[in-house]
Design a protein around this motif. Structure first.
Motif, PDB file in Angstrom:
ATOM      1  N   SER A   8       3.351  -0.407   7.667  1.00  0.00           N
ATOM      2  CA  SER A   8       3.937   0.525   8.634  1.00  0.00           C
ATOM      3  C   SER A   8       5.455   0.582   8.498  1.00  0.00           C
ATOM      4  O   SER A   8       6.204   0.498   9.476  1.00  0.00           O
ATOM      5  N   THR A  32       6.592   5.440   1.448  1.00  0.00           N
ATOM      6  CA  THR A  32       5.876   5.000   2.650  1.00  0.00           C
ATOM      7  C   THR A  32       4.954   3.854   2.267  1.00  0.00           C
ATOM      8  O   THR A  32       4.320   3.863   1.213  1.00  0.00           O
ATOM      9  N   ASN A  33       4.893   2.855   3.119  1.00  0.00           N
ATOM     10  CA  ASN A  33       4.046   1.675   2.907  1.00  0.00           C
ATOM     11  C   ASN A  33       3.022   1.617   4.033  1.00  0.00           C
ATOM     12  O   ASN A  33       3.318   1.141   5.135  1.00  0.00           O
ATOM     13  N   ARG A  34       1.831   2.128   3.776  1.00  0.00           N
ATOM     14  CA  ARG A  34       0.803   2.258   4.812  1.00  0.00           C
ATOM     15  C   ARG A  34       0.456   0.935   5.473  1.00  0.00           C
ATOM     16  O   ARG A  34       0.418   0.831   6.692  1.00  0.00           O
ATOM     17  N   ASP A  82       0.815  -1.210   0.000  1.00  0.00           N
ATOM     18  CA  ASP A  82       0.000   0.000   0.000  1.00  0.00           C
ATOM     19  C   ASP A  82       0.857   1.272   0.000  1.00  0.00           C
ATOM     20  O   ASP A  82       0.755   2.105   0.894  1.00  0.00           O
ATOM     21  N   LEU A  97       2.239   4.944  -0.563  1.00  0.00           N
ATOM     22  CA  LEU A  97       1.499   6.201  -0.608  1.00  0.00           C
ATOM     23  C   LEU A  97       2.431   7.393  -0.807  1.00  0.00           C
ATOM     24  O   LEU A  97       2.394   8.053  -1.821  1.00  0.00           O
ATOM     25  N   THR A 101       8.767  10.497   9.050  1.00  0.00           N
ATOM     26  CA  THR A 101       7.467  10.153   8.477  1.00  0.00           C
ATOM     27  C   THR A 101       6.348  10.690   9.355  1.00  0.00           C
ATOM     28  O   THR A 101       6.503  10.810  10.572  1.00  0.00           O
ATOM     29  N   PHE A 154       2.030   8.119   5.882  1.00  0.00           N
ATOM     30  CA  PHE A 154       1.487   8.637   4.628  1.00  0.00           C
ATOM     31  C   PHE A 154       2.354   9.715   4.010  1.00  0.00           C
ATOM     32  O   PHE A 154       2.178  10.060   2.846  1.00  0.00           O
ATOM     33  N   MET A 208       0.640   3.271   9.708  1.00  0.00           N
ATOM     34  CA  MET A 208       0.074   3.850   8.488  1.00  0.00           C
ATOM     35  C   MET A 208       0.755   5.163   8.073  1.00  0.00           C
ATOM     36  O   MET A 208       0.128   6.207   7.986  1.00  0.00           O
ATOM     37  N   ASN A 221       2.693   9.635  10.588  1.00  0.00           N
ATOM     38  CA  ASN A 221       1.982   8.366  10.718  1.00  0.00           C
ATOM     39  C   ASN A 221       0.533   8.624  11.117  1.00  0.00           C
ATOM     40  O   ASN A 221       0.264   9.153  12.194  1.00  0.00           O
ATOM     41  N   ASN A 222      -0.368   8.237  10.249  1.00  0.00           N
ATOM     42  CA  ASN A 222      -1.776   8.582  10.393  1.00  0.00           C
ATOM     43  C   ASN A 222      -2.475   7.850  11.544  1.00  0.00           C
ATOM     44  O   ASN A 222      -3.144   8.473  12.360  1.00  0.00           O
TER      45      ASN A 222
END
Length: 91
Positions: free
Chosen positions: A33, A28-30, A8, A10, A76, A59, A57, A78-79
């Motif tokens: 992580s 970034t790989n949601r 994933d 992003l 990063t 983003f 996650m 992180n959501n």
């Protein structure tokens, strides 16, 4: 040519992360992580991705020399856990 990077993807950053004059790609790989660093090979391609764990996650990713050693470090956003992760690069 497509290159694998992680689950994933992003956020994306293009930066010389190793100070070798070659452009590297950071993604970034949601879902995983992680951030993956794909080192430039000097002829227009990239090596296999190197994953590094970050918060949940991620983003967005940015580079700066946070510890002032002349080598870019990564941060990063992180959501899922509302954090930032700092990855200090080795010189």
């Amino acid at each position: 040519m497509p290159y694998p990077c992680g689950m994933d993807p992003l956020g994306l950053l293009v930066e010389d992360m190793t100070d070798d004059g070659e452009v590297d790609v950071v993604v970034t790989n949601r879902a995983a992580s992680t951030v993956s660093v794909l080192r430039g090979d000097g002829v227009g391609g990239f090596a296999a991705p190197e994953p590094f764990m970050v918060g949940m996650m991620p983003f967005a990713v940015a580079a700066a020399d946070f510890n002032e050693d002349g080598v870019p470090d990564l941060v990063t956003a992180n959501n899922a856990d509302s954090t930032v992760s700092l990855l200090i690069s080795a010189p």
